[in-house]
Write an enzyme that holds these catalytic residues in place. Sequence first.
Site: not given
Lengths: 346, 135
Positions: A143, A145, A175, A273, A308
């Site tokens: 991920e 993020h 993300d 995401h 999300e």
Amino acid sequence: MIPGHLQGVTLYSFTRLFHDRKQTLESLIREVAERKLGPGLEIIGFSSFRGFPNLSPDYVKEIRTLIDQTGLIPTSLAANADFGIRRDRNLTPQEAVDYMAAQIKAAKDLGFPLVRVQISLTPDDMEALLPIAEKLDVKLGLEVHAHHSPMDPKMVAHRERYEKLDSGYLGFVPDFGATTSAVSPSLKEKYRRLGIREDFIELLDATWQRHHLAGPPMTDQDQAARFGEFIGLAHQNGYPDLGVELAVNLTGLHGHANPDDWASMLHLVWHTHAKFFGIVNGDEPATDLAHLMKVFCENNYTGSMSSEYEGWHWNWWDDPFEMVEGHQAAIRKHCADNGRAVRTEI
Amino acid sequence: MATHDTVINKQSLSATDNGLSLALTVPWYRSLWVSSVSTVTVAIDGKEVPQDKLRFRINGKSFKMEDVPKQWEELWFMQDRAHLDMDLGAAGEVGADHEVTFHTELRLPYMQIKPGFYLPNIVHQVVHLKVQAKS
């Protein structure tokens, strides 16, 4: 129109309902299907499955039957790299691999084709996990993020390793919190509802804007400085108890990278995401969906994408299901503007 | 209140044969290993309960407080409740009102900020609760 990505949602969006025991895993899965928020279904292993990652065959069968009944498609199982579970030391590299392998095995048993992993894994860790991923035929997506970003040196090191290995099993999960364009209005609304002074909310916003102009932090020291700055502001303005929360929300959830940067890694992305915080007038004010979908469509992204909803952390007044519905509608519109039809059926 | 700042609610306090018990929700958005719990303190009507009079009960097991951070193979599932059992020397009185001051500090085992240091989550709640029947 050309077929685009596969629409979906992560049950993380409904955490507040699950944590409060207002919904069960089964009721959430059924409601996602009934409201047509799939077909893609993402689940965090350590949130939703009792006993994870050691699941009995009967429990696995029960979950698979439930998902099959609803017509949803498992897209991603989110794993956690809990390397600090022992107090005397971190897990050794081999223990860490074993810890992740158990979760990858659980994903395979439950029918998930991909496991979301986190940045605490190094390129060496990922390479050590590759034989397990290949054997089980489960892809691993690291991920990206906030506060990290696609161009962060750590991410670049991962990308270079994945490109060198060229396995088809190691990639990324972008993300959208890494590429936000503003502080979410719902976050500021929360602080207003708590009675926080407007001048302090404006100061937080101005500080975030200053960081945004400077771009994402490229070192841990840069990030620590920004984190500390928000804690300092909270103390200086009479809100010491809010310090860590503000720092997490404004540096760990609202990232500063340019959406164009995703193009550098989309050849290694199978799942995304689509983090968001709220819907206002049919669009998402903090993640620029027009820009993001342009990048993803122009790069022919056809993987899965989970809406999300992260606004649940602070937003106790809106319905998370309605938020996800609004988000998916906005994404479909922006993809259509780019000549892509989001896939909403198998 | 959100997932990270809520441990107890109006129904959390119940009577036991030798005191009271608090039902605890994991204050995070996922299940955590019990070893993630660094400290727990509780005061009833302003009087702190000594650590050696507390037990942390979960998954059918009961731990001394000093042993809680060692339970790294015991999972606190998000929808389960851990119980903080307080030995107060006398049975709890059902229906009585108490001010409960609860404080806990977690260490999030996947959020290492710098080597050996993990992001904490600190929760402090002061609530007035009515004692429920033995659960």
